[in-house]
Design a protein around this motif. Structure first.
Motif, PDB file in Angstrom:
ATOM      1  N   VAL A  16       0.831  -1.221   0.000  1.00 46.17           N
ATOM      2  CA  VAL A  16       0.000   0.000   0.000  1.00 46.17           C
ATOM      3  C   VAL A  16       0.858   1.261   0.000  1.00 46.17           C
ATOM      4  CG1 VAL A  16      -2.038  -1.040   1.087  1.00 46.17           C
ATOM      5  CG2 VAL A  16      -0.254  -0.068   2.534  1.00 46.17           C
ATOM      6  N   ARG A  55      -4.585  -4.939   5.708  1.00 40.60           N
ATOM      7  CA  ARG A  55      -4.539  -3.639   5.025  1.00 40.60           C
ATOM      8  C   ARG A  55      -3.355  -2.770   5.433  1.00 40.60           C
ATOM      9  NH1 ARG A  55      -9.608  -0.273   7.451  1.00 40.60           N
ATOM     10  NH2 ARG A  55      -8.453   1.511   6.629  1.00 40.60           N
ATOM     11  N   TYR A  85      -1.430  -4.566   2.380  1.00 37.91           N
ATOM     12  CA  TYR A  85      -2.000  -4.896   1.072  1.00 37.91           C
ATOM     13  C   TYR A  85      -3.448  -4.419   0.925  1.00 37.91           C
ATOM     14  CZ  TYR A  85       2.042  -7.950   1.298  1.00 37.91           C
ATOM     15  OH  TYR A  85       3.313  -8.411   1.431  1.00 37.91           O
ATOM     16  N   ASP A  86      -3.741  -3.808  -0.222  1.00 39.77           N
ATOM     17  CA  ASP A  86      -5.129  -3.475  -0.555  1.00 39.77           C
ATOM     18  C   ASP A  86      -5.905  -4.748  -0.856  1.00 39.77           C
ATOM     19  OD1 ASP A  86      -5.247  -0.693  -0.315  1.00 39.77           O
ATOM     20  OD2 ASP A  86      -4.242  -0.426  -2.244  1.00 39.77           O
ATOM     21  N   LEU A  87      -5.228  -5.679  -1.525  1.00 40.22           N
ATOM     22  CA  LEU A  87      -5.869  -6.952  -1.878  1.00 40.22           C
ATOM     23  C   LEU A  87      -5.000  -8.079  -1.342  1.00 40.22           C
ATOM     24  CD1 LEU A  87      -8.071  -8.491  -3.456  1.00 40.22           C
ATOM     25  CD2 LEU A  87      -6.590  -8.352  -5.475  1.00 40.22           C
ATOM     26  N   ASP A  88      -5.522  -8.808  -0.346  1.00 43.20           N
ATOM     27  CA  ASP A  88      -4.779  -9.944   0.217  1.00 43.20           C
ATOM     28  C   ASP A  88      -5.180 -11.210  -0.544  1.00 43.20           C
ATOM     29  OD1 ASP A  88      -3.179 -11.550   1.849  1.00 43.20           O
ATOM     30  OD2 ASP A  88      -3.900 -10.654   3.714  1.00 43.20           O
ATOM     31  N   GLU A 148      -8.647  -8.494   9.913  1.00 46.94           N
ATOM     32  CA  GLU A 148      -8.984  -7.144  10.367  1.00 46.94           C
ATOM     33  C   GLU A 148      -8.774  -6.984  11.860  1.00 46.94           C
ATOM     34  OE1 GLU A 148     -12.893  -6.655   8.731  1.00 46.94           O
ATOM     35  OE2 GLU A 148     -12.061  -6.297   6.718  1.00 46.94           O
TER      36      GLU A 148
END
Ligand code: NPQ
Ligand code: MG
Length: 374
Positions: A16, A325, A328-331, A337
């Protein structure tokens, strides 16, 4: 359990934001995942997933992705062909002839361990001896271009709920950023990580950090300089924590014996896997030395397994087990979370997660079957 095949999958994971340490600036990770296919005791096939924490380049440790994949392909996976009834405990003895390459050995053992636990319906957390269902999380904050940028970053992480801040330091970026964060954010749990950037002659300078009530100073000196750390520990009041130096349970026992550290960072990849990581946990617990779980910018695959480890009783300090997050935006998995400063330990069998097929299809750069033929 019988091994049917092992697939190596490389995944391009943009970060990110750039992550700067004393050994370089990362913009993305080239992640190596292993997918083991095995036939369980009841005759049905199970999968096991694991992530290799080698960096793109040998700047944090001597290992790097191309090297790890090479040794897996040529030596480690073929060495498993001689094992008839595959059990997770059999991986280390089967690959012991190969010196070093702990990150490559760790990913292989973990893929087999996940498959075996899936076949037996047991979670990794339970298998390791976890005593918590969620773990408090810290965050590692990179070196920035200015103190203002650093304060903005720390403010955001504290607002997200992280319970501990770790600042990356190096000569020229240490006392002033630490002072600024301490003055601005009061009595937040705060620690620093030098990734070996200092020398024995910096002892007086590092002692200036004593003024800021840090939880610990992580790996200030060279990874091989155990006695240098012992000398530094006598000179500074802040506890010394070792990361890069602790490559095994024996190294941990030795470091504690010579008083080179009073806290240990445990990263399963660095020590050859989760089973050795648990032995380090036990050695430290017996010596009254607290441990915490390090991080290597893992995707959800590595992160899930780290959360299980961090739930063991002697993990009494918050780890670098941040939310997906943070990096990474997309894991590759369902994202992890943070809630109330903690992340839930996965409860399903094995590591409790698997890659999302759509994400893998989108981000994978190569796939290759590793042959088990010696
Ligand atoms: C540490 N991790 O504790 C490491 C350093 C680190 C979260 O601070 C690619 C491969 C990128 C290995 C970035 C944290 C990395 C890496 C940082 C290791 O020392
Ligand atoms: Mg470190």
């Amino acid at each position: 359990m019988k091994l049917a095949g092992i697939e190596a999958i490389r995944v391009a994971m943009p970060l990110v934001a750039p992550f700067r340490t004393s050994f370089g600036t990362e913009h993305a990770r080239d992640v190596l995942l292993l997918r083991a296919i095995a036939t369980g005791p009841d005759g049905t096939d199970v999968e096991g997933w694991a992530e290799c924490v080698s960096g793109d380049d040998p700047y944090y440790s001597s290992e790097y992705v191309e090297g790890s994949l090479d040794v897996l392909r040529r030596y480690l996976v073929p060495a498993l062909a001689t094992v008839r009834d595959l059990h997770p405990d059999a991986v280390t003895p089967a690959t012991a002839r190969v010196k070093g390459h702990r990150m490559a050995k760790a990913v292989l053992e973990t893929a087999i361990l996940d498959a075996w636990l899936n076949a037996h319906g047991v979670s990794l957390a339970r298998h390791l001896g976890a005593v918590r269902t969620r773990v408090p999380c810290g965050v590692s904050v990179g070196i920035m271009d200015s103190i203002g940028e650093l304060l903005d970053a720390v403010e955001r992480y504290l607002a997200e709920g992280y319970v501990r801040i770790k600042l990356k330091i190096e000569p020229g970026w240490d006392v002033e950023p630490v002072r600024a964060v301490r003055e601005r954010f009061g009595d937040v749990l705060l620690q620093v990580d030098a990734n070996t950037a200092y020398t024995r002659s910096d002892a007086d300078h590092l002692a200036r950090l004593d003024a800021f009530d840090l939880l610990l100073i992580e790996q200030p000196l060279d990874e091989e300089d155990m006695l240098g750390h012992a000398a530094l520990a006598r000179r500074v009041r802040t506890p010394i924590c070792l990361d890069e130096s602790i490559v095994s349970a024996r190294a941990a026992a030795d470091a504690i014996a010579v008083q080179a550290c009073s806290i240990v960072n445990i990263k399963p990849g660095r020590v050859g896997g989760y089973l050795e990581a648990r032995r380090i946990h036990d050695v430290c617990a017996a010596a009254g030395v607290p441990v915490w779980c390090g991080g290597m910018l893992e995707t959800g695959i590595g992160r899930a397994a780290n959360l299980a480890l961090a739930a063991l009783p002697n993990f009494t300090l918050p780890g670098d087990t941040s939310a997906s997050r943070r990096y990474y935006d997309l894991d590759v998995t369902e994202p992890f979370e943070l809630h109330g400063g903690t992340i839930d330990v996965p409860t399903g069998p094995g590591i409790g997660v698997h890659p999302l097929p759509g994400v893998l299809a989108q981000l994978a750069t190569s796939r290759e079957w590793l042959t088990t033929t010696p």
